[in-house]
Design a protein around this motif. Structure first.
Motif, PDB file in Angstrom:
ATOM      1  N   VAL A 164       0.853  -1.196   0.000  1.00 47.48           N
ATOM      2  CA  VAL A 164       0.000   0.000   0.000  1.00 47.48           C
ATOM      3  C   VAL A 164       0.882   1.236   0.000  1.00 47.48           C
ATOM      4  CG1 VAL A 164      -1.672   1.348   1.329  1.00 47.48           C
ATOM      5  CG2 VAL A 164      -1.928  -1.132   1.150  1.00 47.48           C
ATOM      6  N   LYS A 165       0.538   2.187  -0.852  1.00 49.36           N
ATOM      7  CA  LYS A 165       1.307   3.423  -0.968  1.00 49.36           C
ATOM      8  C   LYS A 165       0.340   4.584  -1.169  1.00 49.36           C
ATOM      9  CE  LYS A 165       5.423   5.126  -3.389  1.00 49.36           C
ATOM     10  NZ  LYS A 165       6.407   4.810  -4.462  1.00 49.36           N
ATOM     11  N   ASN A 166       0.487   5.613  -0.339  1.00 48.66           N
ATOM     12  CA  ASN A 166      -0.412   6.770  -0.395  1.00 48.66           C
ATOM     13  C   ASN A 166      -1.873   6.365  -0.253  1.00 48.66           C
ATOM     14  OD1 ASN A 166       1.811   8.513  -0.814  1.00 48.66           O
ATOM     15  ND2 ASN A 166       1.745   8.108  -3.027  1.00 48.66           N
ATOM     16  N   ARG A 167      -2.111   5.378   0.646  1.00 48.81           N
ATOM     17  CA  ARG A 167      -3.447   4.913   1.024  1.00 48.81           C
ATOM     18  C   ARG A 167      -4.197   4.207  -0.107  1.00 48.81           C
ATOM     19  NH1 ARG A 167      -7.494   7.197   3.204  1.00 48.81           N
ATOM     20  NH2 ARG A 167      -7.664   5.658   4.852  1.00 48.81           N
ATOM     21  N   ILE A 168      -3.480   3.763  -1.122  1.00 45.19           N
ATOM     22  CA  ILE A 168      -4.073   2.897  -2.148  1.00 45.19           C
ATOM     23  C   ILE A 168      -3.113   1.742  -2.385  1.00 45.19           C
ATOM     24  CG2 ILE A 168      -5.370   4.749  -3.285  1.00 45.19           C
ATOM     25  CD1 ILE A 168      -3.177   4.707  -5.481  1.00 45.19           C
ATOM     26  N   MET A 169      -3.604   0.686  -2.989  1.00 41.44           N
ATOM     27  CA  MET A 169      -2.727  -0.429  -3.306  1.00 41.44           C
ATOM     28  C   MET A 169      -1.652   0.052  -4.271  1.00 41.44           C
ATOM     29  SD  MET A 169      -3.730  -4.272  -4.572  1.00 41.44           S
ATOM     30  CE  MET A 169      -2.470  -5.550  -4.662  1.00 41.44           C
ATOM     31  N   ASN A 170      -0.409  -0.192  -3.925  1.00 37.26           N
ATOM     32  CA  ASN A 170       0.725   0.247  -4.717  1.00 37.26           C
ATOM     33  C   ASN A 170       0.534  -0.179  -6.183  1.00 37.26           C
ATOM     34  OD1 ASN A 170       3.246   0.679  -5.912  1.00 37.26           O
ATOM     35  ND2 ASN A 170       4.390   0.011  -4.110  1.00 37.26           N
ATOM     36  N   PRO A 171       0.482   0.786  -7.130  1.00 33.24           N
ATOM     37  CA  PRO A 171       0.243   0.436  -8.541  1.00 33.24           C
ATOM     38  C   PRO A 171       1.225  -0.589  -9.093  1.00 33.24           C
ATOM     39  CG  PRO A 171       0.065   2.808  -8.215  1.00 33.24           C
ATOM     40  CD  PRO A 171       0.589   2.242  -6.930  1.00 33.24           C
ATOM     41  N   VAL A 172       2.481  -0.544  -8.626  1.00 27.85           N
ATOM     42  CA  VAL A 172       3.474  -1.511  -9.100  1.00 27.85           C
ATOM     43  C   VAL A 172       3.126  -2.920  -8.618  1.00 27.85           C
ATOM     44  CG1 VAL A 172       5.906  -2.183  -9.015  1.00 27.85           C
ATOM     45  CG2 VAL A 172       5.292   0.246  -9.170  1.00 27.85           C
ATOM     46  N   VAL A 173       2.726  -3.020  -7.344  1.00 23.57           N
ATOM     47  CA  VAL A 173       2.340  -4.317  -6.773  1.00 23.57           C
ATOM     48  C   VAL A 173       1.059  -4.822  -7.426  1.00 23.57           C
ATOM     49  CG1 VAL A 173       1.630  -5.502  -4.656  1.00 23.57           C
ATOM     50  CG2 VAL A 173       3.492  -3.829  -4.581  1.00 23.57           C
ATOM     51  N   ARG A 174       0.097  -3.906  -7.613  1.00 22.45           N
ATOM     52  CA  ARG A 174      -1.165  -4.298  -8.257  1.00 22.45           C
ATOM     53  C   ARG A 174      -0.932  -4.786  -9.680  1.00 22.45           C
ATOM     54  NH1 ARG A 174      -6.561  -2.951  -7.377  1.00 22.45           N
ATOM     55  NH2 ARG A 174      -6.035  -1.250  -5.945  1.00 22.45           N
ATOM     56  N   SER A 175      -0.119  -4.076 -10.427  1.00 22.80           N
ATOM     57  CA  SER A 175       0.144  -4.450 -11.817  1.00 22.80           C
ATOM     58  C   SER A 175       0.797  -5.826 -11.895  1.00 22.80           C
ATOM     59  CB  SER A 175       1.040  -3.397 -12.474  1.00 22.80           C
ATOM     60  OG  SER A 175       1.385  -3.773 -13.784  1.00 22.80           O
ATOM     61  N   ASP A 176       1.759  -6.071 -11.017  1.00 17.96           N
ATOM     62  CA  ASP A 176       2.421  -7.375 -10.986  1.00 17.96           C
ATOM     63  C   ASP A 176       1.424  -8.491 -10.682  1.00 17.96           C
ATOM     64  OD1 ASP A 176       4.725  -9.313 -10.580  1.00 17.96           O
ATOM     65  OD2 ASP A 176       3.904  -9.259  -8.549  1.00 17.96           O
ATOM     66  N   LEU A 177       0.541  -8.255  -9.709  1.00 19.14           N
ATOM     67  CA  LEU A 177      -0.464  -9.259  -9.340  1.00 19.14           C
ATOM     68  C   LEU A 177      -1.445  -9.479 -10.482  1.00 19.14           C
ATOM     69  CD1 LEU A 177      -1.828 -11.145  -7.337  1.00 19.14           C
ATOM     70  CD2 LEU A 177      -2.927  -9.145  -6.272  1.00 19.14           C
ATOM     71  N   GLU A 178      -1.879  -8.407 -11.126  1.00 19.10           N
ATOM     72  CA  GLU A 178      -2.830  -8.531 -12.232  1.00 19.10           C
ATOM     73  C   GLU A 178      -2.239  -9.351 -13.383  1.00 19.10           C
ATOM     74  OE1 GLU A 178      -3.846  -4.501 -13.155  1.00 19.10           O
ATOM     75  OE2 GLU A 178      -5.546  -4.464 -11.751  1.00 19.10           O
ATOM     76  N   LYS A 179      -0.962  -9.152 -13.665  1.00 21.55           N
ATOM     77  CA  LYS A 179      -0.322  -9.904 -14.746  1.00 21.55           C
ATOM     78  C   LYS A 179      -0.321 -11.398 -14.439  1.00 21.55           C
ATOM     79  CE  LYS A 179       2.747  -6.184 -16.326  1.00 21.55           C
ATOM     80  NZ  LYS A 179       4.152  -5.684 -16.345  1.00 21.55           N
TER      81      LYS A 179
END
Length: 318
Positions: free
Chosen positions: A194-209
């Motif tokens: 979590v970054k800036n109170r949202i799921m970290n876009p880098v972590v989310r993108s990796d998980l989505e892939k």
């Protein structure tokens, strides 16, 4: 490889055979076959499940895997390991416990057999199915108990430490299923989830892939149960990040606060509960874990198992 034939302790009612188009019906797994045969007895004809395997140990492995498949498809603990026992064909009916699936209303039997046969070719699928059974054996609720229109708006939090720990370890095992499927959150000190109170876009993108690679439909959200008053765990989650709820469930009202949330956020929440509430030396927050937290984590694991193996859409169409 030479196969011997074993009884699986299962009989199928004639009306269950309506879905069979090819006879004799066989599902082929790794070093085994599951088939249904017509057996004539003096008083009646039975449709028995038989296992073809090189030895009785492999046949028992198949029985264990069938139990796990039943629990995954049913979404609760219907059977435990060794409730089904492989027996040589010469064992008499009096020595064999026969489960009549028609009478106890287990559905999707042939889908279950195909599911476990497909899973048998990959150890991580075998582990995922087995872990699901372990999780629901520790705790699971029947679907009817989770339906607020039938069971009431809320099942209260248990006052007993034994239950809290049981819930916690059910969640730990359920999340480890995601690790078996390589669908866990991959974060670190340098790359927080979590970054800036949202799921970290880098972590989310990796998980989505990884979800897409596993044939998971990431556009299909998931129901997340919230019942009763707001718990301390929810408050901590809200402070950690902006709630990811997309919309309220159509049946939400009063103490029923169920929402629809993105799949990635569901995975991230269970990851946090596993790490911060249920694992290691437990703190006071474990006292507010509820049956709904367990149900959320198990439902998530169940969906990912079925969808990875190509059975989620089939289940929804039944």
């Amino acid at each position: 490889m030479k196969y011997n034939e074993y009884k699986a302790g299962l009989c199928i009612m004639p009306h269950e055979l309506n879905c069979i188009h090819d006879k004799p019906w066989v599902s082929r797994g790794k070093n085994f076959n599951i088939k249904v045969v017509e057996v004539y007895y003096p008083d009646q004809t039975k449709y028995e499940v038989r296992i073809e395997a090189p030895n009785i140990e492999r046949a028992q492995f198949v029985c264990d895997l069938i139990v796990c498949g039943i629990n995954v498809v049913e979404g609760q603990c219907d059977f435990e390991i060794r409730d089904l026992v492989a027996k040589p064909l010469h064992v008499s009916e009096k020595q064999l416990f026969v489960t009549n699936f028609g009478e106890i209303q287990i559905q999707n039997l042939f889908l279950i057999f195909d599911l476990v046969s497909k899973a048998s070719f990959r150890n991580f699928y075998i582990n995922a199915l087995t872990k699901y059974s372990l999780s629901v054996q520790l705790h699971s609720n029947a679907w009817v108990d989770l339906d607020p229109s039938l069971s009431g708006a809320n099942i209260p939090v248990s006052p007993f430490p034994y239950d809290h720990l049981r819930y916690g370890y059910s969640i730990i095992i359920a999340y480890s299923i995601l690790e078996e499927l390589k669908l866990e959150v991959r974060a670190s000190t340098d790359k927080p989830s979590v970054k800036n109170r949202i799921m970290n876009p880098v972590v989310r993108s990796d998980l989505e892939k990884r979800l897409i690679k596993a044939n998971i439909n990431i556009s299909e959200s998931i129901v997340w149960q919230r019942r009763g008053g707001k718990k301390s765990i929810e408050s901590k989650l809200d402070k950690r990040s902006t709630p990811a709820y997309k919309e309220k469930a159509s049946w939400s009202y009063g103490k029923v606060r169920d929402h629809i949330i993105p799949l990635t956020d569901a995975i991230n929440e269970v990851s946090w509960i596993r790490s911060k509430i249920a694992s290691h030396k437990v703190g006071k927050d474990i006292k507010v874990l509820s049956v709904y937290d367990v149900s959320n984590s198990q439902h998530l694991a169940r969906r990912l198992i079925l969808e990875c193996l190509g059975f989620w859409t089939k289940m929804k169409s039944e």
